[in-house]
Structure formats: structure tokens, C-alpha cells
Design an enzyme around this catalytic site. Structure first.
Site, PDB file in Angstrom:
ATOM      1  N   ASP A 215       0.827  -1.200   0.000  1.00  0.00           N
ATOM      2  CA  ASP A 215       0.000   0.000   0.000  1.00  0.00           C
ATOM      3  C   ASP A 215       0.872   1.266   0.000  1.00  0.00           C
ATOM      4  OD1 ASP A 215      -2.856   0.901   0.360  1.00  0.00           O
ATOM      5  OD2 ASP A 215      -1.969   1.907   2.098  1.00  0.00           O
ATOM      6  N   GLU A 274       1.947  -0.519  -4.934  1.00  0.00           N
ATOM      7  CA  GLU A 274       0.965   0.505  -5.287  1.00  0.00           C
ATOM      8  C   GLU A 274       1.699   1.823  -5.119  1.00  0.00           C
ATOM      9  OE1 GLU A 274      -3.107   2.781  -3.998  1.00  0.00           O
ATOM     10  OE2 GLU A 274      -1.546   2.286  -2.581  1.00  0.00           O
TER      11      GLU A 274
HETATM   12  C1  GLC Z   1      -4.189   3.026  -0.764  1.00  0.00           C
HETATM   13  C2  GLC Z   1      -5.404   2.149  -0.709  1.00  0.00           C
HETATM   14  C3  GLC Z   1      -6.568   2.971  -0.264  1.00  0.00           C
HETATM   15  C4  GLC Z   1      -6.272   3.533   1.113  1.00  0.00           C
HETATM   16  C5  GLC Z   1      -4.963   4.285   1.131  1.00  0.00           C
HETATM   17  C6  GLC Z   1      -4.485   4.518   2.537  1.00  0.00           C
HETATM   18  O1  GLC Z   1      -4.259   3.982  -1.757  1.00  0.00           O
HETATM   19  O2  GLC Z   1      -5.603   1.518  -1.940  1.00  0.00           O
HETATM   20  O3  GLC Z   1      -7.762   2.255  -0.250  1.00  0.00           O
HETATM   21  O4  GLC Z   1      -7.303   4.383   1.504  1.00  0.00           O
HETATM   22  O5  GLC Z   1      -3.934   3.592   0.490  1.00  0.00           O
HETATM   23  O6  GLC Z   1      -4.045   3.327   3.127  1.00  0.00           O
END
Ligand code: GLC
Length: 559
Positions: A215, A274
Site C-alpha cells: 500500500d 501501489e
Molecule cells: C491506498 C489504498 C486505499 C487507502 C490508502 C491509505 O491507496 O488503496 O484504499 O485508503 O492507500 O491506506
């Protein structure tokens, strides 16, 4: 299990590369299947649906967070990284789910949220109790406020979900949170924080987890040295390795340690970043010395447009080659408006990426259904999906897209859950509309999601999309996904493609090394085929001589 094993044999090398061309299905556990009827999807619910996943033909599932959480951000506020939320089950349930998926040849990827913990995490509770200057506060980012008595936050920065990025605690200090105030950011300069995450990665790897989704991977490393820039100054600092809050070069020192840990397993554990960073920075995350793979969100942000799609494919195949990884493709996930809806709303006049990403002015203005052309959105989504599944690299699917689900736009204000909605006073519609529990059947209090009421209300039209409705219907979106995934297994070949000039700006045509061809007609005028084409699959009604508008076909090798 944790020790390094020899990896020289060809079988282990092949096993180690499973992720390069995988179809990974994202499960948002709280909205997938609810076994105990409390309205919240759970691990036994997933266990009860492993045959569905096997029949769909996915290679892996990625589970969004299922850890203990106060759900301030749908589970991305983790209170304990090495346990299962009691509402979702137990560690034994988790093990049983992994075993059942593995038995069917489906790998398991779990979500790791390292940038921040929940404010309920024992470390944060300790930090609150221990007071200023304590070792417990060192694990987070605490600072004194400005102004007389420190009543103003240390900076005027705004959090991702709106509102200030600092929150004041009882004794007057402030802590930094990139996201909601219930998600305090960790201090990754601290060895103890790094060690604890290594322990977490080992914990899940030892339980048989095959990989990790990281994340907001770009955010861990930070520079909080004084003087901190103002919001305005911050906005002017380029994000290219030296920005105080994002995509700092030294974040890869953290991932190098993770990589060493991943590679001590056989097969090595995989990871996908991500990281919402500039395209040219993505290969750093995807390199074999770092996380090994990174999401490419370009298709998800693009309009349904041949030129855009072609540029995105070419650019990302080049970036993947640069990193030594395979490319990834995503059309939908739990953070954005579902792609049939994106493609069914009028084009965003501003043409801005951010607008597309979050559903455009249309959604923000209340999501007027009169402006939404559902049928067209679905048709284009089916075409875009077949286009994506024909590409080399790994494709990430989001639960419910195989049912052709649209975004739910009429969630009553008092049923919303997304902090984005609350922190902007409802101005931002938030992401709840793509997180509504799946319809499995046409009846019952939650359309087969579980025996109880769902945690987010399902609209009446969800019933038409139920698995039970689509199951035996060859024209359904579910059948299309099943056939596409089965065929892709046979056809997937190498990591290249060659463009074939179609003679039309709105028609893309590419060929894979084995002769498999994909044609997508992004326009509305039919595209003529020579007549000897053998159509393997069509997103909507193609014939041997014609690809209708907004349709993709897969053609068999001609020899
Ligand atoms: C990422 C996740 C999202 C979350 C954020 C904070 O972007 O995909 O859903 O709110 O991180 O953890």
C-alpha cells in the site's frame, strides 16, 4: 520453510515466475461473501467461494486488508498486522482458505499497509500514553505546534482525504497523518519499525502466502527536517527522488531488505507496489532488487480512446522491459469508479486525469443517472477488458467486474463509510460506490452475499447482475470473463506484441508472437475483416467479416 532453498532447477524457476503473466483477482473481503450474517464479508465467506474463483480461472487472489481494524478506512487502518479481524474470522480460517485456494492452483497475495498504522494499534496507544519525547512517540511523527502555546499545526499541509494532515493530542503535541487522522504515519527511519515489518512479512510468508501488495509504497521514506516547507512550497517541489513526503530514492533501501527476505523463500515471495508516481519512476519499484512488480494505473485513468490505449501499452511495455519486470494492467479497483460507469458517463470536459480517476464531475455533482449510458458503458467495458486480457503481463481484476457491475451512486449519506466522504463534508463522493457487497443470487436480505443485511445497501438493479443469473447465460459478462481467462491460459505467449496497422485511427490491432491477434474497435463504425479470420472470442457480436463498434475480438493464429 523460511530458510533459503536452492533455486537452480528449471521447475523452481518456472514456479518462481508465476506472477509475470498472472491474472490476479482482488477480493475486498468485507464486500465479497459473508458466512456468519453480520453484514461484513469474511474469510469463511471466501472459503465458501473458492470453487467460484477456480471456475472463473484466476491465477491468484489479492486480499485487501482483513486485519483487526476500527475500519476508519475500510481496513487500511491496521491495528494488528499479524492477526485476522475477529469479525472476519481467525488465523485458522485464514490457513484453511489458503489451503483450499492452493489446492485449486490459486496463489494468495495479501495487502501490507506500512505507511501508517491504525490509531488503535498498540504502538500508537503506547505513544499517546508515554508522552512527548518518549521512545514510543519516536515510532510516529510527532512535532510541536506553532504559534503561542503550539495551538497551530506544525504546517498547513492538507491530508489526502481532505482536512489538516496534523492532529493534536491531549498533551498538545501534533502527529502527522497522510490519510485520515485514525491513520498516523510511521517513522521509517527507525530500525524497530523496519524490523517489525520484516517480522510481519515473514509471519505471512511462513503461513504460505505467495506475495504481497504494498500500500502506498512511495510514501514510507520521509524528510521531516526543519524548516518544514509550507503547503505552497511543498507543491512546488518536484516528486523525483527528493520530495519530503513522496517517492524518495531511499525508500528502496527498505525494499532491498524486503527483497532479500522474499528471496529467502522458495519460490520467492512476490510483491507489487501501489505507487502513484510518475511513469519514469515506476521501474525503480518494479526492479528485481526492489519490490519486483508495480501497478501501472494508466489504463484505469484513460478514456476509452484508441490513441490513449496504444500509447499506454507501448510506454508500459517499454517501462517493464527497463525494470526487468512484466507490465501490469488495471481497469478497476477498490479506489476508483468501476470502469463500466467511467465509460458510460459523458467525457470529462476538463480531460484531467484526477477527474477521470475519481469518476469525474458527474459523480461529484451527484451522479445524475440520466446522464449515464449504462448499456454503452458495459459494452465498452467488455471491449476494454478483452483488450487488457490480450496483453502480455499480469492483469489485475477487481471483484464484481466479472459481473459487469456499475458504480452505486445513490448510497444514503448516513450509510457512507469512506473517510474521504466525511473529511470533505460529503463534497467528495468517496469510494463506497465500488465497495458494495456482491450479488450472488436474486433473493434474500443481501442477494446471497450472506444471511444478514449487507453493511452497505445494494441497489435493486444489483439482482440482475447476480452470479446465479449470469451463470448459465453464454452472453453474460461472467461467461465472457470465464471464457477469456480459459483461452488466455492457452494463448498467453511471451511478453511482447507487435502492432498491426488497422488503417483506422480508432481501431487497434496487435499480434502476439504465436499469432494470437486482438482487435479493438474504439469507434462506432463497424470494422471490416477479410472473412478468413477465425474468431475465438468477441466482447459483443462480431462476425467473421465485421467487428462492430466498441467491440474487441480475439483471432486465432492464421498460420
Ligand atoms: C491506498 C489504498 C486505499 C487507502 C490508502 C491509505 O491507496 O488503496 O484504499 O485508503 O492507500 O491506506
Amino acid at each position: 520453510m523460511t530458510d533459503a532453498l536452492p533455486r537452480e532447477t528449471p521447475e523452481t524457476d518456472a514456479a518462481a515466475a508465476w506472477w509475470r503473466q498472472a491474472v490476479v483477482y482482488q477480493i475486498y473481503p468485507r464486500a465479497f461473501a459473508d458466512a456468519d450474517g453480520d453484514g461484513i464479508g469474511d474469510i469463511p465467506g471466501i472459503l465458501s467461494r473458492v470453487d467460484y474463483l477456480a471456475a472463473l480461472g484466476v491465477d491468484a487472489v489479492w486480499l485487501s486488508p482483513f486485519y483487526p481494524s476500527a475500519l476508519a478506512d475500510g481496513g487500511y487502518d491496521v491495528a494488528d498486522y499479524r492477526d485476522v479481524d475477529p469479525r472476519l474470522g481467525t488465523l485458522d480460517d485464514f490457513d484453511a482458505m489458503v489451503a483450499a485456494l492452493h489446492e485449486r492452483g490459486i496463489r494468495v497475495v495479501v495487502d501490507i499497509v506500512p505507511n501508517h498504522t491504525s490509531d488503535q494499534h498498540e504502538w500508537f496507544q503506547e505513544a499517546l500514553a508515554a508522552g512527548r519525547g518518549s521512545a514510543a512517540r519516536e515510532r510516529y511523527i510527532f512535532r510541536e505546534g506553532k504559534g503561542e502555546g503550539g495551538v497551530e499545526p506544525p504546517t498547513d499541509w492538507v491530508s489526502v482525504f481532505g482536512g489538516p494532515a496534523w492532529e493534536r493530542v491531549e498533551d498538545g503535541q501534533w502527529y502527522f497523518h497522510h490519510f485520515a487522522k485514525e491513520q498516523p504515519d510511521l517513522n521509517w527511519d527507525l530500525r524497530e519499525v523496519r524490523d517489525d515489518f520484516l517480522k510481519t512479512l515473514r509471519f505471512w510468508s511462513d503461513r504460505g502466502v505467495d506475495g504481497f501488495r504494498i500500500d502506498v509504497a512511495e510514501m514510507l521514506a520521509k524528510d521531516f527536517s526543519d524548516p518544514l516547507p509550507s503547503r505552497e512550497e511543498l507543491a512546488l517541489i518536484p516528486i523525483d527522488g527528493n520530495h519530503p513526503l513522496s517517492d524518495r530514492d531511499e525508500v528502496h533501501e527498505i525494499y532491498a531488505e524486503w527483497r532479500a527476505l522474499f528471496n529467502s523463500y522458495d519460490p520467492p515471495r512476490t510483491a507489487v507496489a501501489e505507487a502513484w508516481v510518475a511513469s519514469h519512476r515506476v521501474p525503480r519499484y518494479a526492479s528485481p532488487e526492489s519490490l519486483g512488480q508495480a501497478f501501472n494505473f494508466d489504463l484505469l485513468k484513460a478514456s476509452f480512446d484508441a490513441g490513449e490505449f496504444r500509447r499506454i501499452v507501448s510506454d508500459n511495455l517499454a517501462l517493464a522491459a527497463e525494470s526487468g519486470s512484466s507490465s501490469t494492467w488495471v481497469l478497476s479497483n477498490h479506489d476508483v469508479v468501476r470502469h463500466p460507469t467511467r465509460y458510460g458517463i459523458p467525457a470529462d470536459p476538463a480531460g484531467s486525469t484526477a477527474e477521470v480517476q475519481h469518476g469525474g464531475e458527474w459523480l461529484r455533482a451527484g451522479g445524475d443517472e440520466a446522464l449515464l449510458d449504462r448499456e454503452r458503458g458495459t459494452r465498452r467495458a467488455r471491449a476494454a477488458t478483452l483488450f487488457m486480457l490480450g496483453l502480455p503481463g499480469s492483469a489485475y481484476l477487481y471483484q464484481g467486474e466479472e459481473l459487469g457491475l456499475h458504480e452505486v451512486v445513490d448510497i444514503p449519506a448516513d450509510r457512507h463509510q469512506d473517510p474521504w466522504f466525511f473529511r470533505t463534508g460529503g463534497e467528495e463522493p468517496g469510494r463506497d460506490g465500488c465497495r458494495v457487497p456482491l450479488p450472488w443470487t436474486t433473493e434474500g436480505p443481501s442477494l446471497g452475499f450472506g444471511p444478514g443485511e449487507p453493511q452497505l445497501p445494494q441497489p435493486a438493479w444489483f439482482a440482475q447482475h447476480a452470479v446465479s443469473v449470469q451463470d448459465g447465460d453464454p452472453a453474460s459478462t461472467l461467461s465472457l470473463y470465464r471464457r477469456a481467462l480459459a483461452l488466455r491460459h492457452e494463448l498467453q505467449d511471451g511478453e511482447q506484441l507487435a502492432w498491426h496497422e488497422s488503417g483506422r485511427a480508432d481501431v487497434l490491432w496487435f499480434r502476439r508472437p504465436n499469432g494470437w491477434q486482438v482487435i479493438t474497435n474504439f469507434g462506432t463504425e463497424p470494422f471490416a475483416l477479410s472473412g478468413d479470420a477465425r474468431i475465438l472470442l468477441s466482447s459483443d457480436g462480431a462476425t467473421a467479416t465485421e467487428v462492430p463498434g466498441e467491440t474487441t475480438v480475439w483471432l486465432a493464429p492464421t498460420s
